[in-house]
Design a protein around this motif. Structure first.
Motif, short mmCIF file in Angstrom:
data_model
loop_
_atom_site.label_atom_id
_atom_site.label_comp_id
_atom_site.label_asym_id
_atom_site.label_seq_id
_atom_site.Cartn_x
_atom_site.Cartn_y
_atom_site.Cartn_z
N MET A 141 30.30 4.25 32.66
CA MET A 141 29.06 3.63 32.20
C MET A 141 27.86 4.53 32.48
O MET A 141 27.74 5.12 33.56
CB MET A 141 28.86 2.28 32.89
CG MET A 141 30.01 1.30 32.68
SD MET A 141 30.21 0.83 30.94
CE MET A 141 28.70 -0.10 30.69
N LEU A 142 26.96 4.61 31.51
CA LEU A 142 25.74 5.41 31.66
C LEU A 142 24.82 4.76 32.69
O LEU A 142 24.55 3.56 32.62
CB LEU A 142 25.03 5.51 30.32
CG LEU A 142 23.75 6.36 30.27
CD1 LEU A 142 24.07 7.83 30.52
CD2 LEU A 142 23.05 6.19 28.93
N GLY A 143 24.36 5.53 33.65
CA GLY A 143 23.44 5.01 34.67
C GLY A 143 22.04 4.85 34.13
O GLY A 143 21.61 5.60 33.23
N ASN A 144 21.32 3.88 34.65
CA ASN A 144 19.95 3.61 34.22
C ASN A 144 18.99 4.61 34.86
O ASN A 144 18.75 4.57 36.07
CB ASN A 144 19.56 2.18 34.60
CG ASN A 144 18.17 1.81 34.11
OD1 ASN A 144 17.48 2.60 33.47
ND2 ASN A 144 17.75 0.60 34.43
N THR A 145 18.45 5.51 34.07
CA THR A 145 17.56 6.57 34.58
C THR A 145 16.09 6.25 34.38
O THR A 145 15.24 7.14 34.50
CB THR A 145 17.90 7.91 33.90
OG1 THR A 145 17.75 7.77 32.48
CG2 THR A 145 19.32 8.34 34.21
N LYS B 49 20.04 8.56 38.10
CA LYS B 49 20.72 7.41 38.68
C LYS B 49 22.02 7.88 39.30
O LYS B 49 22.85 8.52 38.64
CB LYS B 49 21.02 6.37 37.60
CG LYS B 49 21.91 5.22 38.05
CD LYS B 49 21.28 4.40 39.17
CE LYS B 49 22.18 3.21 39.54
NZ LYS B 49 21.62 2.42 40.66
N LEU B 50 22.21 7.56 40.57
CA LEU B 50 23.44 7.91 41.29
C LEU B 50 24.29 6.66 41.44
O LEU B 50 23.83 5.63 41.93
CB LEU B 50 23.09 8.50 42.65
CG LEU B 50 24.27 9.08 43.44
CD1 LEU B 50 23.85 10.35 44.17
CD2 LEU B 50 24.82 8.06 44.43
N THR B 51 25.54 6.76 41.01
CA THR B 51 26.50 5.66 41.16
C THR B 51 27.55 6.10 42.17
O THR B 51 28.43 6.90 41.86
CB THR B 51 27.16 5.34 39.81
OG1 THR B 51 26.15 5.06 38.83
CG2 THR B 51 28.08 4.12 39.94
N ARG C 68 28.85 9.54 40.62
CA ARG C 68 28.42 9.95 39.29
C ARG C 68 26.90 10.04 39.32
O ARG C 68 26.23 9.16 39.87
CB ARG C 68 28.86 8.95 38.23
CG ARG C 68 28.21 9.20 36.87
CD ARG C 68 28.69 8.28 35.79
NE ARG C 68 27.87 8.46 34.59
CZ ARG C 68 28.33 8.34 33.35
NH1 ARG C 68 29.60 8.03 33.14
NH2 ARG C 68 27.52 8.53 32.31
N ILE C 69 26.35 11.10 38.75
CA ILE C 69 24.89 11.27 38.70
C ILE C 69 24.47 11.45 37.25
O ILE C 69 24.91 12.38 36.58
CB ILE C 69 24.42 12.47 39.54
CG1 ILE C 69 25.10 12.50 40.89
CG2 ILE C 69 22.90 12.43 39.70
CD1 ILE C 69 24.90 13.78 41.66
N ASP C 70 23.64 10.52 36.77
CA ASP C 70 23.09 10.60 35.42
C ASP C 70 21.66 11.11 35.49
O ASP C 70 20.88 10.69 36.36
CB ASP C 70 23.11 9.23 34.75
CG ASP C 70 24.51 8.77 34.40
OD1 ASP C 70 25.02 9.20 33.36
OD2 ASP C 70 25.10 7.99 35.18
N PHE C 71 21.32 12.00 34.58
CA PHE C 71 19.98 12.57 34.53
C PHE C 71 19.38 12.34 33.15
O PHE C 71 20.00 12.68 32.13
CB PHE C 71 20.01 14.09 34.77
CG PHE C 71 20.58 14.51 36.10
CD1 PHE C 71 19.74 14.79 37.17
CD2 PHE C 71 21.94 14.66 36.26
CE1 PHE C 71 20.26 15.20 38.39
CE2 PHE C 71 22.48 15.08 37.47
CZ PHE C 71 21.63 15.35 38.54
N ALA C 72 18.16 11.81 33.11
CA ALA C 72 17.39 11.84 31.87
C ALA C 72 16.90 13.26 31.66
O ALA C 72 17.04 14.12 32.54
CB ALA C 72 16.21 10.87 31.96
N ALA D 211 21.94 14.57 31.03
CA ALA D 211 23.00 15.34 31.68
C ALA D 211 23.80 14.40 32.58
O ALA D 211 23.30 13.38 33.05
CB ALA D 211 22.40 16.48 32.51
N ILE D 212 25.06 14.76 32.81
CA ILE D 212 25.95 13.98 33.67
C ILE D 212 26.69 14.93 34.60
O ILE D 212 27.18 15.99 34.17
CB ILE D 212 26.99 13.18 32.86
CG1 ILE D 212 26.30 12.25 31.86
CG2 ILE D 212 27.89 12.36 33.78
CD1 ILE D 212 27.27 11.59 30.89
N ALA D 213 26.77 14.57 35.86
CA ALA D 213 27.54 15.36 36.82
C ALA D 213 28.33 14.41 37.71
O ALA D 213 27.95 13.25 37.92
CB ALA D 213 26.62 16.22 37.67
#
Length: 228
Positions: A70-74, A81-83, A102-106, A173-175
């Motif tokens: 799932m995409l994190g809310n940035t 957003k770190l999950t 999981r780290i999502d970046f706008a 970006a996603i890491a």
């Protein structure tokens, strides 16, 4: 027993030294297959800050967590957003010495400077382009190591050192990060220094950062938050 050519006392000291070295060279292995964590005192076994679930009651769901697709809310000031998947989210991690995030970046979002006091981090970029770095300790003159990572690149951040990630691309970006602790402990620098409760005396911070106290007062009035 004598070893030819060596005084008895020297042999004894050498064997003792070798024995001590061998005995202290590694941590002992766990004495159980697993210790699924419980926030309860119903069990008498307490390991790594958690009570162990009765092994007879353990099931596959204790080792399972969904949702990392799932995409994190940035939509926050940091743009990230770190999950996490620590022992708090996945009870079966207890005593196993690993965790995940999981780290999502706008676009232009960042995972702000922070440190993990109990774990080394290895980061893999799944999508996008990240500018990352870490700073060595005072003993190594606070040297900054930086790198631009693209999709599929991997980078490791040594335990305890301040590090960060910044999305330098125009798209998300996603890491994924793997850490060598079930709960690596996160210490975010801005939150810790300027957002402590109660606040650090401004005179202390003004002298430490060599700035006017009004600057410190301004920073301490900001709303400091993390990206969890």
């Amino acid at each position: 027993m004598m070893i030819k050519g060596f005084p008895k006392c020297l042999v004894t000291v050498t064997l003792l030294a070798l024995g001590f070295s061998l005995a202290s060279a590694y941590d002992p292995a766990p004495l159980q297959d697993f210790c699924v964590a419980l926030n309860s005192s119903a069990s008498a076994v307490f390991v790594n800050g958690k009570f162990c679930k009765d092994p007879k009651l353990v099931n596959a769901n204790d080792f399972f967590r969904l949702g990392l697709n799932m995409l994190g809310n940035t939509l926050n000031p940091l743009g990230s957003k770190l999950t996490p998947v620590t022992v708090e989210e996945l009870a079966g991690l207890n005593t196993l010495g690993i965790s995940l995030a999981r780290i999502d970046f706008a676009a232009y979002g960042m995972n702000h400077p922070h440190t993990h006091s109990r774990g080394t981090k290895i980061l893999v970029v799944l999508e996008g382009t990240l500018y990352i770095g870490f700073v060595t300790s005072n003993a190594d003159n606070n040297h900054l190591f930086t790198k631009v990572l693209n999709t599929g690149d991997v980078f490791v951040f040594p335990i305890g050192l301040i590090h960060f990630q910044l999305n330098v691309g125009k798209r998300n970006a996603i890491a994924f990060a793997r850490l060598s602790s079930q709960n690596s402990e996160v210490i975010t620098i801005a939150n810790t220094v300027f957002g402590s409760k109660p606040p650090i005396n401004p005179d202390v911070l003004a002298k430490a950062f060599q700035v006017d106290k009004n600057v410190v007062n301004y920073f301490q009035k900001q709303f400091w938050r993390d990206n969890n």
